[in-house]
Scaffold this active site. Structure first.
Site, PDB file in Angstrom:
ATOM      1  N   PRO A  43      73.337  66.865  54.461  1.00  0.00           N
ATOM      2  CA  PRO A  43      74.164  65.452  54.172  1.00  0.00           C
ATOM      3  C   PRO A  43      75.711  65.930  53.726  1.00  0.00           C
ATOM      4  CG  PRO A  43      72.757  65.889  52.299  1.00  0.00           C
ATOM      5  CD  PRO A  43      72.353  66.985  53.234  1.00  0.00           C
ATOM      6  N   ASP A  82      75.253  62.534  51.410  1.00  0.00           N
ATOM      7  CA  ASP A  82      75.047  62.662  50.228  1.00  0.00           C
ATOM      8  C   ASP A  82      76.142  61.781  49.410  1.00  0.00           C
ATOM      9  OD1 ASP A  82      74.223  64.428  48.178  1.00  0.00           O
ATOM     10  OD2 ASP A  82      75.675  66.030  48.455  1.00  0.00           O
ATOM     11  N   TRP A 512      73.237  68.733  43.550  1.00  0.00           N
ATOM     12  CA  TRP A 512      72.516  69.833  44.563  1.00  0.00           C
ATOM     13  C   TRP A 512      71.251  69.781  44.553  1.00  0.00           C
ATOM     14  CZ3 TRP A 512      75.731  72.019  48.003  1.00  0.00           C
ATOM     15  CH2 TRP A 512      76.990  72.029  47.810  1.00  0.00           C
ATOM     16  N   GLN A 548      77.563  77.668  51.455  1.00  0.00           N
ATOM     17  CA  GLN A 548      76.507  77.040  51.017  1.00  0.00           C
ATOM     18  C   GLN A 548      75.342  77.891  50.640  1.00  0.00           C
ATOM     19  OE1 GLN A 548      76.101  73.660  50.814  1.00  0.00           O
ATOM     20  NE2 GLN A 548      77.956  73.495  51.138  1.00  0.00           N
ATOM     21  N   TRP A 552      73.747  74.103  49.298  1.00  0.00           N
ATOM     22  CA  TRP A 552      72.514  73.450  49.974  1.00  0.00           C
ATOM     23  C   TRP A 552      71.449  74.664  50.435  1.00  0.00           C
ATOM     24  CZ3 TRP A 552      71.045  72.473  55.144  1.00  0.00           C
ATOM     25  CH2 TRP A 552      70.035  71.235  55.473  1.00  0.00           C
ATOM     26  N   LYS A 585      94.570  79.635  54.298  1.00  0.00           N
ATOM     27  CA  LYS A 585      93.499  78.684  53.910  1.00  0.00           C
ATOM     28  C   LYS A 585      94.468  77.204  54.515  1.00  0.00           C
ATOM     29  CE  LYS A 585      89.743  77.645  50.943  1.00  0.00           C
ATOM     30  NZ  LYS A 585      89.092  77.741  49.779  1.00  0.00           N
ATOM     31  N   LYS A 588      96.686  70.687  52.015  1.00  0.00           N
ATOM     32  CA  LYS A 588      97.641  69.601  52.408  1.00  0.00           C
ATOM     33  C   LYS A 588      98.936  70.108  51.802  1.00  0.00           C
ATOM     34  CE  LYS A 588      94.538  65.530  52.270  1.00  0.00           C
ATOM     35  NZ  LYS A 588      93.868  64.615  51.215  1.00  0.00           N
TER      36      LYS A 588
END
Ligand SMILES: [Zn+2]
Ligand SMILES: [Zn+2]
Length: 1016
Positions: A43, A82, A512, A548, A552, A585, A588
């Site tokens: 999620p 989530d 988590w 992850q 997750w 990377k 903004k």
């Protein structure tokens, strides 16, 4: 049919059709009862706008379920969100301008959590819109939300089971701690936030009580830990020295003397670390002194490094895992004068109230004043930061709730063995290592918005873990409507042991853990849907970004292993980072973020997907920009579309009619389609879109650049076999491609077939029969054509100029291949005949040239004579690898194959092109007839351009009038039928007097062309 089709526009049309025909749900309904293929949605949090990296994971989450559905599986797809956790709280804190937890408490937890609840779904519409737009088929109407009371209840159930197994425990341990967020972090969160930083590097003198002019020299990068200094550790087995430098007499590890003190230090005495044990010294600060018997003495530590520092380690008992262990083992009193917000408490003298980080500079100054500072500088290292708020973490002893994952480490490792990782090295690398080094899961968070830890405690210290809302009632409490704080905090239970009041511990659990529970919590199992949840366990496929492995992927595995002892997923695909074209990377602040909507508007979802699926292996990461996605359109989608557009155009103007037989080309392209189908299935079964996609791209290239190009005449003639073959190939390609580029393929299918409401309701193609011999033969011919074209290019002869003859070096099987398909070769090379030879010698004469680099140093000034002698040698002798003797200057000189270069001098009037053992020669001699034919072709070419300029449709008949150069007109006359046929001229006149004639230049000659639409 618009050849300049805008793909974004087309996709809107397709989306509309999917909605009308309810294609997604229909694709699931039709497979009910079929073997299931289970996908779990990891999620996302919808409290921020979705970015291009979300598109990456979402299209990979889409492609295999689509593929498996077409392959006959039932693939239910439940979305999820989530909703809890620190990230959500931080956003609200930012909005409200809060600096710390006091601000939240003053504001009110109920109100704060209400804002959190509202914010987690703030961008859900945009997420759903994007999900829809990129063609990610997932059931967003039936999504699970981790804030749902049912979801929370299932999570509680899982904690109770872990509790019953004795694996949910409270302990006082050192944890990574964020002073801004006021909470401990788990080791997997810790791994998310390492950053390179410059910290103070401070060398401090600890004066010995018995010898005040001698000091232990210790080093630290966290001066604030010196305020609660507890003890010093040395390695008993390492050699130490007492060294003199100026007025200082310092004890440190021998190995580090030169590095720390420089070359001028004078060694006075050597001793083993064991000789230092028990020494007493003055602590650097006098504020906290009571550390027990062994406080402020030298202790033996097994963690002392002589890689950096001094080999003498200062420890503040509460502020490091090793420190804490050392203190516990030696019976030191542990003081933690740092408050949860990171400020020193009242026990620290002038530093009280300062944040520890801010205190650093003051502490260094105080050490300098008291003469304890040996040296202060800067130290660059990688240090963990809070992954959400970027504050440097501190290590900090405190009470926490843990899940004892170390107790199931073997089961975790065994479960990992059952998982198919992509890429494979994750299994025993990144993820396996992570499991090998497993530490207990620090579960509790002293925060507000999350799943409350369902643990209640009475005044006597009896503790219960509650596993359901009903259990709250059974234990004398009133289950609240909202299971979050602060309502759950008001629930009072009755202690079964002492009858006293039980109150909930204030903590929440790590967010988590929530997502790790999704296999059952998404169904509210085991309270409801228990059977369904077990039918849909484990997942056949999950997919997320590589990081992850500590998120997750870990929580999903750990929860499942703790509860069931087995893995909850079978295949796991890891995705790489999205970087900008320079490898930076995206952020903004750098202004290099590519907004997915811009990509979709400019190039469409198919292009976006195709780029992600095929430009590289997905775990390698992407250097991504709007332009790189544009390449998908130019290199793949356009050629595909143009081939389709060609079919539609010709099928519309030339109704296929009459009888016709399948040609070798037809058989070949069908065989290629079968080969491609085999390859795509093989790759997709291995979760590899990169090579599945590239196989299809290769096929589409063969289809457009070889099959269609060589078959144009047949389409013109309305040959039914050609139309059938091309249609079959386009439909085959559309089906193979459907999971990857679901939009354009649906459009092609709908127009060319349409017997199902969508291509996505079709079965995936099964490979048909192959003729591998023919595939090989065609490749031989294509190689020969390549060489022939290169020969033309080198001779600067246009393909439109016909030639007498091509000579091809080919023997045996290859010759058979070309002979079988030699009509293609003649057409492609525009030659009248093909002749075969078996050796390249027959295309010319080999000549020997001296290799000056080899011979120059040997013969020097005699080179001209040597060169002449070499030219006279028999090339055959050296060609076979033999040697030859050169006789001049009264001596015999031996010449070997390395001393010469063999050059094939083509026969007079030929151009030869060679590659390995293959060679093709073109006879360049032109006679009058060939020249005239060449000019006639040029005229046709010019007329076609004029037709286009006049805006005529391909099927329009014209009356054509030519004028200008006599030779051009003579050529056109000589090939009048050909010119008229090719240009669809119903009449052809040669007066050239027409007023609106267009002008063309052919080899410096003038041609005037007048094109008029002929009367029907
Ligand atoms: Zn933080
Ligand atoms: Zn009690």
């Amino acid at each position: 049919m618009d050849a300049s089709q805008s793909f974004p526009e087309l996709e809107q049309r397709v989306l509309e059709r999917w909605r009308e025909r309810d294609v997604f749900h229909e694709s699931i309904r039709r497979r009910e009862g079929a073997p299931p293929f289970i996908f779990y949605e990891g999620p996302p949090t919808a409290n921020g706008r979705p970015g291009s990296h979300h598109v990456l994971s979402r299209v990979f989450k889409d492609v295999f379920p689509r593929y498996k559905t077409m392959r006959g599986h039932f693939v239910p797809r439940k979305a999820g969100w989530d909703c809890h956790g620190l990230p959500v709280e931080l956003e609200i804190e930012k909005e409200l301008g809060f600096r710390n937890k006091h601000d939240i408490e003053r504001f009110g937890i109920a109100e704060f959590n209400a804002r959190c609840r509202e914010s987690v779904l703030r961008y859900i519409d945009e997420w759903n819109e994007l999900t829809d737009r990129i063609g990610f088929w997932i059931d967003t109407d039936d999504a699970y939300f981790t804030l749902d009371p049912n979801y929370v209840e299932s999570v509680w159930w899982s904690l109770k089971r872990v509790w019953e197994k004795g694996l949910l425990v409270e302990g006082n341990r050192v944890v990574p701690y964020c002073t801004r967020c006021g909470t401990a972090l788990s080791s997997h969160e810790l791994a998310l936030g390492y950053k390179d930083v410059v910290d103070p590097s401070v060398f401090v003198k600890f004066r010995l009580l018995d010898e005040p002019d001698v000091s232990l020299l210790a080093w630290t990068t966290m001066p604030w830990t010196l305020v609660p200094h507890a003890a010093i550790a040395v390695d008993p087995d390492v050699d130490y020295v007492r060294a003199r430098l100026g007025d200082d007499r310092l004890i440190l590890a021998e190995a580090l003397v030169e590095r720390v003190l420089g070359e001028d230090a004078e060694i006075e005495e050597r001793m083993p670390g064991s000789a230092l044990l028990g020494l007493r010294y003055e602590p650097p600060f006098p504020y906290i002194t009571d550390y027990g018997e062994r406080g402020h003495t030298v202790l033996a530590g097994d963690f002392v490094s002589i890689e950096d520092g001094t080999g003498v380690v200062h420890t503040g008992a509460a502020f490091g895992e090793d420190d804490f262990r050392l203190a516990t083992e030696n019976g030191l009193t542990i003081h933690n004068p740092v408050r949860p917000d990171g400020t020193f408490d009242e026990r620290t003298g002038p530093f009280a109230g300062m944040h520890v980080r801010e205190a650093d500079a003051h502490i260094v100054e105080a050490l300098r004043e008291s003469g304890r500072l040996f040296r202060a500088g800067e130290y660059q290292h990688s240090y963990p930061h809070c992954w959400r708020c970027d504050t440097p973490l501190i290590y900090y002893a405190k009470k926490n709730w843990y899940v004892r994952t170390t107790g199931v480490k073997d089961e975790l490792l065994a479960a990992n063995e059952t998982i198919d990782w992509h890429p494979e090295h994750i299994k025993h690398g990144r993820f396996g290592n992570w499991l090998e080094n497993n530490v207990d899961w620090a579960l509790s968070r002293e925060r507000y918005w999350g799943t409350p830890l369902p643990v209640w405690r009475c005044g006597e210290g009896h503790v219960v873990c509650v596993g359901s809302l009903a259990e709250i009632g059974e234990r004398g409490g009133e289950p609240p409507e909202d299971v979050h704080r602060p309502f759950i905090d008001e629930v009072v239970l009755t202690c079964e042991d002492c009858g006293g009041e039980m109150r909930r511990v204030p903590d929440l659990i790590d967010v988590w853990w929530d997502s790790g529970c999704m296999p059952f919590a998404q169904w509210h199992a085991p309270f409801e849907n228990e059977e369904l949840a077990s039918e849909r366990f484990p997942a056949d496929y999950i997919c997320e970004a590589l990081d992850q492995t500590r998120g997750w992927f870990y929580s999903l595995l750990a929860v499942s292993v703790l509860l069931n002892g087995e893995a909850s997923y079978r295949t796991c695909l890891c995705l790489g980072l999205i970087l900008d074209p320079e490898g930076q990377k995206m952020s903004k602040s750098k202004g290099n973020v590519v907004v997915p909507w811009d990509v979709l508007k400019e190039h469409g979802a198919d292009a976006f997907r195709w780029y992600y699926f095929t430009s590289k292996q997905p775990w390698d990461g992407y250097r991504f920009s709007l332009e790189t996605v544009g390449e998908s359109v130019r290199q793949f989608l356009k050629p595909l579309w143009n081939t389709y557009a060609f079919y539609v155009l010709y099928a519309n103007v030339n109704e296929p009619s009459g009888e016709s037989a399948e040609t070798e080309l037809d058989r070949w392209i069908r065989s290629r389609l079968s080969a491609t189908t085999e390859r795509v299935i093989e790759r997709m079964e291995d979760y590899d879109t990169t090579f599945a996609g590239r196989a299809i791209a290769g096929f589409v290239d063969d289809l457009s650049n070889w099959y269609v190009r060589l078959s144009r005449r047949r389409f013109w003639d309305g040959d039914p076999a050609a139309f059938d073959t091309l249609r079959e190939c386009l439909l085959g390609a559309a089906k193979l491609l459907a999971p990857l580029t679901p939009f354009v393929t649906d459009e092609i299918y709908d127009n060319l077939d349409g017997s199902e409401p969508s291509v996505h309701l079709c079965d995936f193609p099964e490979p048909g029969a192959r003729d591998e011999e023919l595939e090989w033969q065609m490749q031989v011919v294509r190689d020969a054509v390549e060489l022939g074209r290169a020969a033309r290019a080198h001779a600067r002869l246009k393909v439109r100029q016909p030639l007498h003859e091509a000579v091809v070096v080919a023997a045996d099987r290859e010759r058979g291949a070309i002979e079988r398909l030699d009509a293609l070769l003649k057409d492609e090379l525009n030659v009248k005949s093909v002749r075969y030879v078996s050796e390249a010698d027959e295309l010319g004469r080999f000549e020997l040239k001296p290799n000056y680099r080899a011979l120059g140093p040997r013969f020097g000034k005699q080179m001209p004579q040597v060169a002449a002698a070499i030219a006279a040698l028999d090339p055959a002798q050296l060609r076979a690898g033999g040697r030859a003797g050169l006789n001049f200057d009264g001596h015999e000189h031996e010449i070997g194959p390395d001393d010469v270069t063999l050059v094939l001098q083509p026969l007079e009037g030929y151009q030869v092109e060679r590659s390995g053992t293959h060679a093709v020669a073109l006879n360049l001699e032109l006679d009058e007839e060939l020249r005239r034919e060449g000019l006639a072709r040029e005229v046709v070419h010019a007329v076609q351009a004029a037709r286009k300029n006049a805006g005529l449709e391909v099927e329009d008949r014209i009356s054509l009038t030519l004028g200008g150069d006599d030779e051009l007109l003579a050529a056109a006359r000589a090939h009048e039928d050909y010119v008229a046929g090719e240009t669809l001229a119903t009449s052809l006149a040669f007066d050239g007097s027409s007023g609106e004639a267009e002008s063309a230049e052919i080899e410096g000659r003038h041609l005037s062309i007048s094109v008029r639409l002929a009367a029907k």
